[in-house]
Design an enzyme around this catalytic site. Structure first.
Site, PDB file in Angstrom:
ATOM      1  N   ARG A  44      23.614 -16.915   0.817  1.00  0.00           N
ATOM      2  CA  ARG A  44      24.623 -16.728   1.860  1.00  0.00           C
ATOM      3  C   ARG A  44      24.476 -17.795   2.932  1.00  0.00           C
ATOM      4  O   ARG A  44      25.462 -18.323   3.456  1.00  0.00           O
ATOM      5  CB  ARG A  44      24.508 -15.327   2.483  1.00  0.00           C
ATOM      6  CG  ARG A  44      25.363 -15.153   3.742  1.00  0.00           C
ATOM      7  CD  ARG A  44      25.455 -13.698   4.189  1.00  0.00           C
ATOM      8  NE  ARG A  44      24.182 -13.020   4.206  1.00  0.00           N
ATOM      9  CZ  ARG A  44      23.280 -13.115   5.182  1.00  0.00           C
ATOM     10  NH1 ARG A  44      23.486 -13.918   6.219  1.00  0.00           N
ATOM     11  NH2 ARG A  44      22.164 -12.428   5.127  1.00  0.00           N
ATOM     12  N   TYR A  96      52.527 -19.978   8.803  1.00  0.00           N
ATOM     13  CA  TYR A  96      52.275 -19.073   7.687  1.00  0.00           C
ATOM     14  C   TYR A  96      52.183 -17.627   8.184  1.00  0.00           C
ATOM     15  O   TYR A  96      51.510 -17.328   9.173  1.00  0.00           O
ATOM     16  CB  TYR A  96      50.987 -19.493   6.979  1.00  0.00           C
ATOM     17  CG  TYR A  96      50.502 -18.527   5.937  1.00  0.00           C
ATOM     18  CD1 TYR A  96      51.329 -18.105   4.897  1.00  0.00           C
ATOM     19  CD2 TYR A  96      49.211 -18.017   5.992  1.00  0.00           C
ATOM     20  CE1 TYR A  96      50.891 -17.218   3.948  1.00  0.00           C
ATOM     21  CE2 TYR A  96      48.752 -17.129   5.035  1.00  0.00           C
ATOM     22  CZ  TYR A  96      49.595 -16.729   4.020  1.00  0.00           C
ATOM     23  OH  TYR A  96      49.151 -15.834   3.083  1.00  0.00           O
ATOM     24  N   ASP A 168      45.717 -26.953  10.926  1.00  0.00           N
ATOM     25  CA  ASP A 168      45.777 -26.403   9.570  1.00  0.00           C
ATOM     26  C   ASP A 168      46.405 -27.478   8.696  1.00  0.00           C
ATOM     27  O   ASP A 168      47.619 -27.673   8.703  1.00  0.00           O
ATOM     28  CB  ASP A 168      46.607 -25.122   9.546  1.00  0.00           C
ATOM     29  CG  ASP A 168      46.623 -24.471   8.160  1.00  0.00           C
ATOM     30  OD1 ASP A 168      46.370 -25.183   7.164  1.00  0.00           O
ATOM     31  OD2 ASP A 168      46.916 -23.265   8.067  1.00  0.00           O
ATOM     32  N   LYS A 193      44.800 -23.910  -2.371  1.00  0.00           N
ATOM     33  CA  LYS A 193      46.030 -24.641  -2.639  1.00  0.00           C
ATOM     34  C   LYS A 193      45.736 -26.017  -3.238  1.00  0.00           C
ATOM     35  O   LYS A 193      45.194 -26.106  -4.330  1.00  0.00           O
ATOM     36  CB  LYS A 193      46.864 -24.716  -1.365  1.00  0.00           C
ATOM     37  CG  LYS A 193      47.017 -23.379  -0.630  1.00  0.00           C
ATOM     38  CD  LYS A 193      47.567 -22.268  -1.489  1.00  0.00           C
ATOM     39  CE  LYS A 193      48.015 -21.035  -0.726  1.00  0.00           C
ATOM     40  NZ  LYS A 193      46.983 -20.292  -0.011  1.00  0.00           N
TER      41      LYS A 193
END
Length: 367
Positions: A44, A96, A168, A193
């Protein structure tokens, strides 16, 4: 230069001579002795495969540190931890729907204020800055209206007012734009994406160029634990190797389709920035969107973007479904709007499919 950098990203250069970076699935790592570490203790906190991606991506972004997260929304959530109640963030008005939903939640639950502004109007943005304003959050090409923003003046404005500039960059990717070089403080991507590029990995990534920000985000990343798995980190590395080829092809296809659609009676509005493979179309009211989507043969009705396949999304009930209708109306997100992520198929096949689907969608009488 960037093409070569992408093609050879994350090469190991280790003693084995392996070209592909290995996938380290181990969650725990042996300590040489008490108080000593190999640099890896628990996956982690740090994983060799994730580190290989993060280090190469930070270099690609011209930053000092990247943080790979379990989704694009986890990347935005990671950044939200930098702010406290009553802090204000000025946000792209058109953005978005998932980001809008998350910001609304943070506003309601934690008192962080998100003010939606038109970044095409510099004076409006300037007038919205107050003593509580801490950051600008900008989509350089907005989603789904594809509004292109000249971000450079806002880097200077943010510096003047000691604000963070958060970009972004999902649509543009590091291949078309490296905001950290231009003046941004934080760059994020939904790596699901274009970075992954094959619709087979869910991921996000945040990159910074400042040591203090890097340490803060490292601590949050480790504490929250929304880190990317080793396998998904490997898939992102593999996707990056062809990013330039995929972007060039999808962008070329999108440019041709946008030009074609300008001349189609079925299309009332073509929304395209001229860059990337992303565009939106507003169908004439004589054409039924549902019938259009049902009639597709090659293009695919699905909710994502940036893959090799051409995907078509209906923002009204998909990407922006949780946005109140009043907010959708303000942004022009209506029941005639579709968003297209143009893939790397042969252009003539894409165009032919769009044309035939439009013919099937006609409900206004005799063509």
């Amino acid at each position: 230069m960037k093409d070569t950098e992408l093609a050879q990203i994350a090469l190991t250069h280790d003693h084995t001579g392996a070209i592909a970076n290995p996938i380290y699935l181990s969650t725990a790592y042996q300590h040489p002795s008490l108080g000593q570490s190999t640099g890896y203790d628990y996956t982690r906190t740090k994983n060799p495969t994730r580190s290989a991606f993060e280090e190469s991506f930070a270099k690609l972004e011209r930053g000092i540190a990247s943080f790979a997260t379990s989704s694009g929304m986890a990347a935005i959530q990671l950044i939200c931890n930098l702010f406290k109640p009553n802090d204000e963030i000025l946000v792209s008005f058109d953005l978005y729907g998932g980001t809008f939903r998350l910001f609304d939640y943070y506003e309601q639950q934690y008192g962080i204020q998100f003010k939606y502004v038109d970044f095409l109007n510099y004076e409006e943005v300037t007038n919205q800055i107050t003593a509580n304003t801490k950051a600008l959050f900008i989509e350089p090409i907005s989603n789904p209206q594809m509004i292109a923003i000249d971000v450079e003046p806002y880097y200077q404005l943010a510096q003047k007012h000691q604000l963070l500039t958060i970009i972004d960059n999902t649509f543009l990717t590091p291949y078309l734009s490296t905001p950290l070089e231009e003046g941004a403080d934080i760059v994020l991507h939904s790596a699901t994406k274009y970075i992954g590029g094959h619709n087979d990995v869910l991921a996000g990534v945040v990159t910074v160029k400042d040591d203090k920000l890097a340490q803060q985000l490292f601590d949050f990343h480790n504490m929250i634990g929304a880190t990317l798995s080793p396998l998904d980190s490997y898939l992102l590395q593999r996707g990056l190797k062809t990013l330039h080829l995929r972007i060039e092809r999808s962008q070329s296809n999108a440019q041709q389709l946008a030009a074609k659609c300008q001349d189609l009676e079925a299309i009332d509005q073509v929304l395209y920035s001229g860059r990337t493979g992303m565009l939106s179309l507003r169908l004439n009211k004589n054409y039924n969107v549902a019938k259009f989507l049902e009639s597709l043969d090659i293009c695919i009705f699905a909710e994502s973007l940036g893959g090799t396949e051409t995907l078509i999304t209906f923002p009204y009930t998909q990407t922006h479904v949780d946005m109140p209708d009043s907010e959708k109306d303000k942004r022009g997100i209506d029941e005639q709007l579709i968003r297209l992520s143009i893939g790397i198929e042969d252009y003539t096949d894409i165009e032919r499919d769009i044309i035939q689907a439009l013919k099937h969608a006609y409900v206004g009488g005799i063509l």
